[in-house]
Enzyme design. Sequence first.
Site, PDB file in Angstrom:
ATOM      1  N   LYS A  34      -1.101  -9.378 -12.390  1.00 27.29           N
ATOM      2  CA  LYS A  34      -1.675  -8.946 -11.112  1.00 27.29           C
ATOM      3  C   LYS A  34      -2.692  -9.963 -10.594  1.00 27.29           C
ATOM      4  CE  LYS A  34      -2.222  -4.248 -10.747  1.00 27.29           C
ATOM      5  NZ  LYS A  34      -2.759  -2.910 -11.141  1.00 27.29           N
ATOM      6  N   HIS A  46       0.713   7.771  -9.375  1.00 26.56           N
ATOM      7  CA  HIS A  46      -0.463   7.177  -8.736  1.00 26.56           C
ATOM      8  C   HIS A  46      -1.285   8.312  -8.143  1.00 26.56           C
ATOM      9  CE1 HIS A  46      -2.434   4.084  -5.949  1.00 26.56           C
ATOM     10  NE2 HIS A  46      -2.869   5.246  -5.532  1.00 26.56           N
ATOM     11  N   LYS A  53       2.959   2.783  -0.758  1.00 24.73           N
ATOM     12  CA  LYS A  53       3.058   4.219  -0.508  1.00 24.73           C
ATOM     13  C   LYS A  53       3.908   4.574   0.712  1.00 24.73           C
ATOM     14  CE  LYS A  53      -1.593   4.193  -2.317  1.00 24.73           C
ATOM     15  NZ  LYS A  53      -2.981   3.941  -1.928  1.00 24.73           N
ATOM     16  N   GLU A 105      -8.528   4.356  -7.386  1.00 27.28           N
ATOM     17  CA  GLU A 105      -7.113   4.617  -7.702  1.00 27.28           C
ATOM     18  C   GLU A 105      -6.890   4.640  -9.213  1.00 27.28           C
ATOM     19  OE1 GLU A 105      -4.911   2.789  -3.779  1.00 27.28           O
ATOM     20  OE2 GLU A 105      -4.809   1.605  -5.614  1.00 27.28           O
ATOM     21  N   ARG A 162     -12.691   0.842   1.732  1.00 26.12           N
ATOM     22  CA  ARG A 162     -12.439   1.019   3.175  1.00 26.12           C
ATOM     23  C   ARG A 162     -11.902   2.416   3.402  1.00 26.12           C
ATOM     24  NH1 ARG A 162      -7.560  -1.490   1.154  1.00 26.12           N
ATOM     25  NH2 ARG A 162      -6.024   0.168   1.199  1.00 26.12           N
TER      26      ARG A 162
HETATM   27  P1  ADP Z   1      -2.011  -3.393  -4.591  1.00 29.19           P
HETATM   28  O1  ADP Z   1      -3.487  -3.475  -4.353  1.00 29.19           O
HETATM   29  O2  ADP Z   1      -1.309  -4.705  -4.507  1.00 29.19           O
HETATM   30  O3  ADP Z   1      -1.351  -2.306  -3.793  1.00 29.19           O
HETATM   31  P2  ADP Z   1      -2.383  -1.742  -6.980  1.00 29.19           P
HETATM   32  O4  ADP Z   1      -3.148  -2.202  -8.158  1.00 29.19           O
HETATM   33  O5  ADP Z   1      -3.043  -0.743  -6.059  1.00 29.19           O
HETATM   34  O6  ADP Z   1      -1.859  -3.001  -6.148  1.00 29.19           O
HETATM   35  O7  ADP Z   1      -1.029  -1.104  -7.476  1.00 29.19           O
HETATM   36  C1  ADP Z   1      -0.054  -0.671  -6.554  1.00 29.19           C
HETATM   37  C2  ADP Z   1       1.037   0.070  -7.286  1.00 29.19           C
HETATM   38  O8  ADP Z   1       1.619  -0.755  -8.297  1.00 29.19           O
HETATM   39  C3  ADP Z   1       0.609   1.327  -8.038  1.00 29.19           C
HETATM   40  O9  ADP Z   1       0.528   2.456  -7.222  1.00 29.19           O
HETATM   41  C4  ADP Z   1       1.734   1.451  -9.050  1.00 29.19           C
HETATM   42  O10 ADP Z   1       2.905   1.952  -8.462  1.00 29.19           O
HETATM   43  C5  ADP Z   1       1.990   0.005  -9.412  1.00 29.19           C
HETATM   44  N1  ADP Z   1       1.185  -0.412 -10.590  1.00 29.19           N
HETATM   45  C6  ADP Z   1      -0.008  -1.051 -10.589  1.00 29.19           C
HETATM   46  N2  ADP Z   1      -0.446  -1.281 -11.824  1.00 29.19           N
HETATM   47  C7  ADP Z   1       0.493  -0.791 -12.668  1.00 29.19           C
HETATM   48  C8  ADP Z   1       0.641  -0.730 -14.096  1.00 29.19           C
HETATM   49  N3  ADP Z   1      -0.256  -1.241 -14.916  1.00 29.19           N
HETATM   50  N4  ADP Z   1       1.761  -0.128 -14.595  1.00 29.19           N
HETATM   51  C9  ADP Z   1       2.707   0.392 -13.775  1.00 29.19           C
HETATM   52  N5  ADP Z   1       2.627   0.343 -12.445  1.00 29.19           N
HETATM   53  C10 ADP Z   1       1.553  -0.227 -11.879  1.00 29.19           C
END
Ligand code: ADP
Length: 448
Positions: free
Chosen positions: A158, A208, A237, A275, A293
């Site tokens: 990430k 989530h 989403k 989150e 935000r």
């Molecule tokens: P962004 O800020 O790019 O949207 P997030 O960290 O909020 O990224 O994660 C977005 C989505 O990615 C989560 O709702 C979930 O579906 C998936 N996700 C994130 N981290 C994980 C993880 N460690 N394992 C499985 N799915 C994940």
Amino acid sequence: MFTRVLIANRGEIALRVIRACKELGIQTVVVHSEADKDAGYLKLADRKVCIGPASSSESYLRSDRIIAAAELAGADAIHPGYGFLAENAMFAEQCRQSGIEFIGPSAEAMRLLGDKAQARKLAKRAKVPTVPGSEGLVEDEEKAIAVAATVGYPVLIKAVAGGGGRGMRVAQNDTMLRGAFKQARQEAENAFNDASVYIEKYLERPRHIEVQVLGDKHGNYVHLFERECSIQRRHQKLIEESPSPIITSKLRKDLCYAAIKLARAAEYYSAGTFEFLLDHKGQNFYFIEANARIQVEHPVTELVTGVDLVAWQLRIAAGEKLALDQRDIQLNGHAIECRINAEDPTRNFQPRPGKITHLIAPGGFGVRWDSHAYAGYEIPRYYDSLIGKLIVHRMTRGEAITCMRRCLEEIQIEPIPTTAAFHRKVLDHQCFREGQFDTGFVERELLK
Ligand code: ADP
């Protein structure tokens, strides 16, 4: 309270903020690009200022032009909406230096939470569980492989500056990890000008669930319960609801308490979201990131709690104390939101800008339609494809689904293809009705 607020955004969220300002007796100035010059919501503002050509890098992302517009118009505060400059700490700082109140958290809190690796560290310090993974940044492939060896495959790379799913890559083994590591860094560099990445275990079939928080500048905090956001495509989403159909009251309490702890640890004020992912057994939750935000899905929380989140953002920015007591905030009924995008679900959700010639918005008992679109509105091709948010609120989840189903039949937007028909398919699925789904459900069951 402020006299005049400048809204540094467009579309439905610009309209949402105009409405909140009007109800508080605040004058509004809206900035717009040349592509948005004829948008209907501009007429509802007291003043509009063109800040540049269509490209957002030349308009909605130009902090210098936005601050100049605020100074010329005599605005005492800026609401950034979501996206664009909403989570840009430098912009918040520039506002402060120009003597203009930024309607959001402090630049310091934003900087801390905007770096996802820092936010993970903060959570660890606050004793809030995070997904197993790297301690901090992972600089090279060998270190990535070492982390994967300790947490086990699959892993997720990430971007620390991540958002919108960019800079995120799954790897199942060492070979994949090497390739994915490079791709994630490259994508993060292109999207955020920052190639830094970290690693988390990729959880199988998680849900989530996020918690809405309000904090003021005097150290008071309340939570406004959770939103279930597991109906996603490509980790973005599509449908959100509140409350979550599956969590127990004990889990709800723990999640909300964790969110308050995080907000307090970050000295966060304004509206913010924390989150979490919930494992497929529904037992353990892990903090993944904070959104500093107002979020697209904020209306579901407003409907079940009766609290106007945007109005509170304005009051908090003006220095008011939270007049809400946690005990007074109750969950009432059930709310669901469907994002209506100008996209063609039969063509891989390809964006479909163009002119709307015919539009009939849904209505009736328990229905809210937050949209800047109307018959005659031309959807520009330069921005995201959200044209409206359909939100329903009823006593039970079952009634809310029935109401949403009816609204999705009622809505008419032509000749642009939208995601409305796709939402109907989700709502009709037995698993959705039973509340049995996870973040991979849509892709597994409906987009095979
Ligand atoms: P962004 O800020 O790019 O949207 P997030 O960290 O909020 O990224 O994660 C977005 C989505 O990615 C989560 O709702 C979930 O579906 C998936 N996700 C994130 N981290 C994980 C993880 N460690 N394992 C499985 N799915 C994940």
